[in-house]
Design a protein around this motif. Sequence first.
Motif, PDB file in Angstrom:
ATOM      1  N   ASP A  70     -14.642  11.039   2.883  1.00 54.38           N
ATOM      2  CA  ASP A  70     -14.279  10.932   1.925  1.00 54.38           C
ATOM      3  C   ASP A  70     -13.226  11.312   0.814  1.00 54.38           C
ATOM      4  O   ASP A  70     -12.560  10.778  -0.169  1.00 54.38           O
ATOM      5  CB  ASP A  70     -15.517  10.435   1.155  1.00 54.38           C
ATOM      6  CG  ASP A  70     -16.912   9.522   1.632  1.00 54.38           C
ATOM      7  OD1 ASP A  70     -15.678   8.750   2.560  1.00 54.38           O
ATOM      8  OD2 ASP A  70     -17.290   9.395   1.525  1.00 54.38           O
ATOM      9  N   GLU A 108      -6.765   6.483  -5.102  1.00 58.16           N
ATOM     10  CA  GLU A 108      -8.413   6.186  -5.350  1.00 58.16           C
ATOM     11  C   GLU A 108      -8.333   5.068  -4.021  1.00 58.16           C
ATOM     12  O   GLU A 108      -8.097   4.458  -3.961  1.00 58.16           O
ATOM     13  CB  GLU A 108      -8.528   5.703  -6.870  1.00 58.16           C
ATOM     14  CG  GLU A 108      -8.570   6.731  -7.491  1.00 58.16           C
ATOM     15  CD  GLU A 108      -8.527   5.741  -9.727  1.00 58.16           C
ATOM     16  OE1 GLU A 108      -8.658   5.182  -9.433  1.00 58.16           O
ATOM     17  OE2 GLU A 108      -8.410   6.697 -10.391  1.00 58.16           O
ATOM     18  N   GLY A 109     -10.232   4.757  -4.444  1.00 58.62           N
ATOM     19  CA  GLY A 109     -10.461   3.688  -3.339  1.00 58.62           C
ATOM     20  C   GLY A 109     -10.159   3.810  -1.546  1.00 58.62           C
ATOM     21  O   GLY A 109     -10.027   2.457  -0.937  1.00 58.62           O
ATOM     22  N   VAL A 110     -10.216   4.550  -0.986  1.00 63.35           N
ATOM     23  CA  VAL A 110     -10.118   4.895   0.169  1.00 63.35           C
ATOM     24  C   VAL A 110     -10.288   6.416   0.688  1.00 63.35           C
ATOM     25  O   VAL A 110     -10.588   7.059  -0.125  1.00 63.35           O
ATOM     26  CB  VAL A 110      -8.340   5.051   0.601  1.00 63.35           C
ATOM     27  CG1 VAL A 110      -7.503   3.994  -0.434  1.00 63.35           C
ATOM     28  CG2 VAL A 110      -7.341   6.500  -0.365  1.00 63.35           C
ATOM     29  N   ARG A 111     -10.230   5.628   2.207  1.00 61.74           N
ATOM     30  CA  ARG A 111     -11.191   7.132   2.820  1.00 61.74           C
ATOM     31  C   ARG A 111      -9.860   7.010   3.602  1.00 61.74           C
ATOM     32  O   ARG A 111      -8.788   6.859   3.950  1.00 61.74           O
ATOM     33  CB  ARG A 111     -11.968   6.874   3.737  1.00 61.74           C
ATOM     34  CG  ARG A 111     -12.944   5.893   2.989  1.00 61.74           C
ATOM     35  CD  ARG A 111     -14.463   5.705   3.911  1.00 61.74           C
ATOM     36  NE  ARG A 111     -15.092   6.734   4.399  1.00 61.74           N
ATOM     37  CZ  ARG A 111     -16.234   6.926   5.691  1.00 61.74           C
ATOM     38  NH1 ARG A 111     -15.913   5.767   6.305  1.00 61.74           N
ATOM     39  NH2 ARG A 111     -16.152   8.076   5.780  1.00 61.74           N
ATOM     40  N   THR A 124      -4.972   6.092   6.286  1.00 54.85           N
ATOM     41  CA  THR A 124      -5.268   6.060   5.460  1.00 54.85           C
ATOM     42  C   THR A 124      -6.433   4.817   5.875  1.00 54.85           C
ATOM     43  O   THR A 124      -6.527   4.078   6.088  1.00 54.85           O
ATOM     44  CB  THR A 124      -4.783   5.710   3.830  1.00 54.85           C
ATOM     45  OG1 THR A 124      -4.313   4.581   3.643  1.00 54.85           O
ATOM     46  CG2 THR A 124      -4.498   7.681   2.929  1.00 54.85           C
ATOM     47  N   ALA A 127      -8.606   2.001   3.962  1.00 56.29           N
ATOM     48  CA  ALA A 127      -9.280   1.307   2.507  1.00 56.29           C
ATOM     49  C   ALA A 127     -10.868   0.394   2.729  1.00 56.29           C
ATOM     50  O   ALA A 127     -11.142   0.698   3.775  1.00 56.29           O
ATOM     51  CB  ALA A 127      -8.073   0.055   2.120  1.00 56.29           C
ATOM     52  N   ASP A 128     -10.910   0.047   1.555  1.00 60.72           N
ATOM     53  CA  ASP A 128     -12.662  -0.145   1.026  1.00 60.72           C
ATOM     54  C   ASP A 128     -12.597  -1.875   2.196  1.00 60.72           C
ATOM     55  O   ASP A 128     -13.836  -2.010   2.625  1.00 60.72           O
ATOM     56  CB  ASP A 128     -12.636  -0.777  -0.554  1.00 60.72           C
ATOM     57  CG  ASP A 128     -12.478   0.698  -0.921  1.00 60.72           C
ATOM     58  OD1 ASP A 128     -13.081   1.530  -0.421  1.00 60.72           O
ATOM     59  OD2 ASP A 128     -13.083   0.800  -1.984  1.00 60.72           O
ATOM     60  N   ASP A 129     -11.554  -2.484   1.832  1.00 58.31           N
ATOM     61  CA  ASP A 129     -11.358  -3.960   2.302  1.00 58.31           C
ATOM     62  C   ASP A 129     -11.435  -3.301   4.166  1.00 58.31           C
ATOM     63  O   ASP A 129     -11.251  -4.713   5.443  1.00 58.31           O
ATOM     64  CB  ASP A 129     -10.808  -5.125   1.992  1.00 58.31           C
ATOM     65  CG  ASP A 129      -9.111  -4.112   2.158  1.00 58.31           C
ATOM     66  OD1 ASP A 129      -8.869  -2.916   2.618  1.00 58.31           O
ATOM     67  OD2 ASP A 129      -8.067  -4.579   2.071  1.00 58.31           O
ATOM     68  N   GLY A 130     -11.015  -2.413   4.841  1.00 55.42           N
ATOM     69  CA  GLY A 130     -10.807  -2.191   6.046  1.00 55.42           C
ATOM     70  C   GLY A 130      -9.497  -1.964   6.198  1.00 55.42           C
ATOM     71  O   GLY A 130      -9.326  -2.094   7.758  1.00 55.42           O
ATOM     72  N   HIS A 171       0.709  -1.676  -0.101  1.00 57.69           N
ATOM     73  CA  HIS A 171       0.108  -0.136  -0.375  1.00 57.69           C
ATOM     74  C   HIS A 171       0.814   1.214   0.435  1.00 57.69           C
ATOM     75  O   HIS A 171       1.991   1.127   0.391  1.00 57.69           O
ATOM     76  CB  HIS A 171      -0.311  -0.223   1.047  1.00 57.69           C
ATOM     77  CG  HIS A 171      -1.765  -1.192   1.105  1.00 57.69           C
ATOM     78  ND1 HIS A 171      -3.348  -1.450   0.791  1.00 57.69           N
ATOM     79  CD2 HIS A 171      -1.468  -2.637   2.136  1.00 57.69           C
ATOM     80  CE1 HIS A 171      -3.635  -2.774   1.170  1.00 57.69           C
ATOM     81  NE2 HIS A 171      -2.767  -3.147   1.447  1.00 57.69           N
TER      82      HIS A 171
END
Length: 549
Positions: A491, A467-470, A511, A513-516, A443
């Motif tokens: 976001d 992309e793809g992170v909060r 960060t 990620a979408d998978d936590g 990452h």
Amino acid sequence: MRRVDAPRHSARLLCCWLAVLAALVVPAIAAAQSAVADGEFVYRARARDTLIGVARRLLNEPRRWNEVQARNRIADPRRIPLGTEIRIPYAWLRMAPEVATVSAVSGGVRDATRPLAPGQTLRVGSQIETGPDGSVTLQLADGSEITLQKSSVLRLEEMRRVSGLPATHDTRLKLQSGRLQTGVKPQGDMGRFEIQTPVAVSAVRGTQFRSGFEPDGGNALTETLEGLVAVTGTTTVSLPANFGTRVERNGAPLAPTPLLPPPALQAIPATNGLSQLRLQWPAVAGAAGYRVQLAPDADFHSFFIDAESAAPEVDVPAPADGNYWLRVRSVDRFGLEGQDAVKTLVQRRLPATPALAAPDPGANLFGDGAAFAWTGIEPGVRYRLQIARDAGFTDLLVDRDAGEAMDVGIDRMPPGRYFWRVSGTDERGESGEWSPAQGYTQHPRAPTPHPPEFVARDVQLRWEGEEGVRYHIQVARDPRFGALLLDRTIDRPDLSIPRPRPGKYYARVQTVADDGTIAPYGEIRALEVPVPRWLKILLPLLAVATLIG
């Protein structure tokens, strides 16, 4: 002239005849008893043989030739037809003692007084014991070879030859427990060869066979490989090649049973490079188990492995590098071992497979680089590291010779999902198996906020986005983030907050990620909130007013 008393004379004659009869009959009875106890030697008459000449050459007491004549119903002791069988009790023969020579030893083997080693000789009465890892091969004077397997006890009951005949031996061995196999005894030998167990006797001449005795069950086992074996319990059966029988205590031998066919070993690799020897073969119909033996010689004089298995497979430590011979037999429900399957096997141990240590399987790494570590147990091994984008290692990103080091650092790894593995190469240039591949995810490092922008009454914070992170952002009054002013997940890679009171503050971002997966916080950005310009002008005026007042 003297008168003779007829009755007395008749009585005297009767006594004389009884004495003569006793002289003939009593030895014959004794001879018959001796023959029953000790067996008989069969001599075949040669050209110009006489019974007196045979007795002088073979008997301890040559004067007993007339007893031999009576036993064999020979009409003319001076004219014996060529090839006539003359049976003589072994107890009457003139015998010379012989010894056995140890030709091969493996594992723990000893007689009553010493461990055994190749070249040692053993006399009659010696008792040989093999340990759980032991085996020994004996060379007998008659040309036979006896291989005693593990956990066995064998007593050398009788080893001698008939004086005056070059190829006539009397050998009797008592197997008290365990298993043995005999090699070929010359067909021209006219003597006796017996393997005795507590419940049965196997008598052979010129053949190959195996014997076993199970003390717990009291069963004697015989398997004929070549020739013919006579097996005696309460009765006797003739056992041809590729048949076996079992004799139970105080019982008759089972009817000859065909030995199971040899297992198919074609699928076993001819070379093993691992520290374990894993052998598998197709099951044999009717097999209740299997015996597996690995020997350093084609004659199986000693064993590196002698194992039993209920399944058609074994997994045992591999031997030292070298050439070996593998032998596998099926074992039927009676305990009879079947026909041999033999295969050559080369053990050439390759470097051990390294054990991957870090990163852990499925690990998440953050930043531009990654550190890899593994363990090895052999000196002088060079290691090779591969990192790929796929588990098949067709899309390689890294293929590096690490030398003898067992750790490597990789810089500038782009984000992504990766797989890594390591192999070793020894001083001969031969490589071992690759380690099982392990996956991990690289990452980006969590961003560091840019210097803040002050707009009117707000403070604007920005950082590099992906992309793809909060983003989880914290602002605090101290660098340890003990006194939080802000703790928020958003976001977007930017945030505007009301301007706090003038002073020094600290901000950091991580960060999500979408998978936590949550990254470690990025570098801390110090924020200096300045005093407003109007306040800078007002403060001196307030100070002057205070002094005037």
